[in-house]
Write a protein that holds these residues in place. Structure first.
Motif: not given
Length: 318
Positions: A109-110, A127-132, A134-135, A287-288
């Motif tokens: 999931m991204k 707050i900023l959350e970003v997931c590609d 993998k991370e 998602f970058k």
């Protein structure tokens, strides 16, 4: 950890904000500006009782919740504005932001979550959350603090898959420990709440099905009780979920507290999703993540230890 699981909330606004943000990070989005619609302060538990012979009254609340969670996992993308109010004692917060997810747990999931926390008193946080897939990167920004953390999602999911063989649902571990987002929130509710009431209501956006539940006994045992057997002020007594009856999307979540010497309830946390778009095309550029000029902290081990049952040790008292 949820906001209401903080055992002590100090009265210093900036410290309280930091704790609120930290609590939000663990579920990635259990905090947002609510507005009064439907069941709010001043109503009673009876207001959530099944409405006669309505179609919803024939459904099992727990089974309906499972349907909601399963349906959410089928969507290739979810885009929405989110808003929430948090009211615990004399501490008030309003949170607004944007939520975007793409894919599912099996595919990786991204996620992108960007929001601001505004207390009635004190400083504003971001707050900023970003997931590609993998991370998962998280950026917490306060006027005098910027913290960047990293979770290796693939490692956490691998550990969760192994833990699922110990009778812990794989989907729950993946969602709660590998990623944040709405899937994580529903996974947590499934693990901690017994839904036992269901009814329907009409709204401007169409019919909604409402389910209400109480904490499971093993969850209640974690909190000290008052002389009248009441839960601490920061722990809600009931959870109420509002679901779009047509597409089964969970549009609103209330955590409710009983008022002393009455059956009336007031919301501690009121979370709402608006302008929801399902299965629309999403650009992967969303998602970058560009690492800011701050040394990131890798918190993967904390989640791996949690999966493996390693007890966290408190720092020595000063």
């Amino acid at each position: 950890m949820h906001l209401w699981q903080i055992r002590h909330i100090p009265n210093r606004p900036q410290t309280l904000l930091s704790l609120t943000l930290a609590a939000a990070l663990s579920v990635a989005m259990v905090v947002t500006v609510g507005y009064p619609t439907g069941f709010v302060a001043g109503q009673t538990e009876d207001d959530a009782a099944p409405a006669g012979n309505s179609p919803a009254s024939q459904l099992d609340p727990a089974e309906f919740f499972k349907q909601v969670r399963q349906e959410l996992q089928t969507h290739q993308s979810v885009k929405a504005d989110l808003s929430q109010s948090v009211s615990i004692g004399d501490q008030q917060f309003k949170i607004t932001g944007q939520y975007l997810s793409s894919g599912n747990s099996a595919e990786g999931m991204k996620l992108m979550l960007n929001y601001s926390v505004v207390p009635d008193q004190g400083v504003t946080g971001q707050i900023l959350e970003v997931c590609d897939g993998k991370e998962l990167w998280t950026v917490l920004t306060l006027p005098d603090l910027k913290r960047v953390t990293l979770r290796n999602v693939l490692q956490i999911q691998k550990a969760a898959a192994a833990a699922s063989k110990k009778s812990i649902p794989d989907s729950t571990l993946n969602a709660e420990l590998g990623l944040g987002g709405l899937n994580a929130l529903l996974a947590s509710l499934e693990r901690t709440v017994d839904f036992d009431v269901i009814k329907e209501e009409a709204s401007e956006g169409g019919p909604r099905t409402i389910i209400q539940g109480k904490w499971k006994s093993e969850i209640l045992q974690r909190f000290p009780k008052g002389k009248d057997n009441s839960l601490p002020a920061f722990v809600p007594d009931l959870v109420r979920l509002y679901v779009n009856s047509e597409n089964l999307f969970p549009e609103r979540l209330l955590y409710l507290k009983r008022q002393p010497e009455s059956k009336k309830l007031r919301p501690l946390v009121n979370l709402e999703f608006r302008n929801v778009e399902l299965d629309t095309p999403v650009d992967d550029d969303a998602f970058k993540f560009d690492i800011p000029d701050v040394v990131p902290e890798d918190v993967t081990k904390i989640y791996l230890d949690r999966i493996n049952g390693v007890t966290e040790t408190a720092p020595p008292a000063k």
